[in-house]
Scaffold this active site. Structure first.
Site, mmCIF file in Angstrom:
data_model
loop_
_atom_site.group_PDB
_atom_site.id
_atom_site.type_symbol
_atom_site.label_atom_id
_atom_site.label_comp_id
_atom_site.label_asym_id
_atom_site.label_seq_id
_atom_site.Cartn_x
_atom_site.Cartn_y
_atom_site.Cartn_z
ATOM 1 N N ASP A 93 -15.823 -31.339 -15.208
ATOM 2 C CA ASP A 93 -15.747 -31.342 -16.674
ATOM 3 C C ASP A 93 -16.367 -32.636 -17.180
ATOM 4 O O ASP A 93 -15.847 -33.716 -16.911
ATOM 5 C CB ASP A 93 -14.289 -31.241 -17.111
ATOM 6 C CG ASP A 93 -14.147 -30.982 -18.602
ATOM 7 O OD1 ASP A 93 -15.118 -31.223 -19.353
ATOM 8 O OD2 ASP A 93 -13.065 -30.536 -19.006
ATOM 9 N N ARG A 123 -18.683 -26.737 -20.417
ATOM 10 C CA ARG A 123 -19.276 -26.045 -19.274
ATOM 11 C C ARG A 123 -19.584 -24.574 -19.529
ATOM 12 O O ARG A 123 -20.713 -24.123 -19.291
ATOM 13 C CB ARG A 123 -18.376 -26.193 -18.048
ATOM 14 C CG ARG A 123 -18.216 -27.630 -17.603
ATOM 15 C CD ARG A 123 -17.139 -27.793 -16.553
ATOM 16 N NE ARG A 123 -15.817 -27.543 -17.138
ATOM 17 C CZ ARG A 123 -14.691 -27.502 -16.441
ATOM 18 N NH1 ARG A 123 -14.724 -27.642 -15.130
ATOM 19 N NH2 ARG A 123 -13.534 -27.290 -17.053
ATOM 20 N N CYS A 172 -14.311 -21.851 -18.795
ATOM 21 C CA CYS A 172 -13.867 -23.203 -18.446
ATOM 22 C C CYS A 172 -12.571 -23.471 -19.200
ATOM 23 O O CYS A 172 -11.937 -22.536 -19.679
ATOM 24 C CB CYS A 172 -14.952 -24.245 -18.741
ATOM 25 S SG CYS A 172 -15.312 -24.523 -20.486
#
Length: 155
Positions: free
Chosen positions: A126, A14, A8
């Site tokens: 996100d 994440r 990420c």
């Protein structure tokens, strides 16, 4: 043995959550010898940090222990991993530019490719700027995607 790297932006929400979820599933199923799992970010600003405290709390409530320390993806990761699974299109573009060859670029997958229960989503959002619901949604999506990856690999 398959080696999977989750990626990420900052490697604090994440991708370390995907890493922790997949590690948990692998342990539960006794697949520890079959899979090597890690995570990284395209941005180096959080290097050495633990995952975001909000993500650690949300993951802990589900039984996941997120202890990974953030690191930036490197060109050498293409030699060390069979699959590089990114969370969104910006991650995809950044990782694709880093790929040393077209063959290496074929190792890059989007997490959405493995969703079974989140077909309307084209990326993993996100949660950094979201409330608690954002972290819960991301965990739901990552659990779904990790299960999908294992199906893809035949486990």
């Amino acid at each position: 043995m398959k080696r999977i790297l989750f990626v990420c932006l900052g490697n604090i929400c994440r991708s370390p959550a995907a890493d922790g979820i997949m590690q948990h599933i692998v342990r539960q199923r006794g697949l520890g010898g079959d899979l090597v799992i890690d995570s990284a970010g395209t941005y180096a600003g959080h290097t050495g940090e633990l995952p975001d405290a909000r993500m650690r709390r949300a993951a802990s409530r589900r039984g996941y222990d997120l202890t990974h320390r953030a690191r930036q993806i490197r060109e050498e990761d293409f030699a060390g991993f069979d699959m590089i699974v990114v969370m969104d299109d910006m991650n995809y573009e950044n990782v694709h530019r880093l790929a040393p060859s077209r063959e290496d670029a074929r190792k890059i997958f989007r997490m959405r490719e493995f969703f079974r229960r989140h077909p309307g989503w084209s990326y993993v959002p996100d949660p950094y700027y979201e409330g608690a619901e954002g972290f819960e949604l991301v965990l739901d999506m990552l659990e779904d995607g990790c299960e999908g990856i294992l199906e893809y690999l035949g486990n």
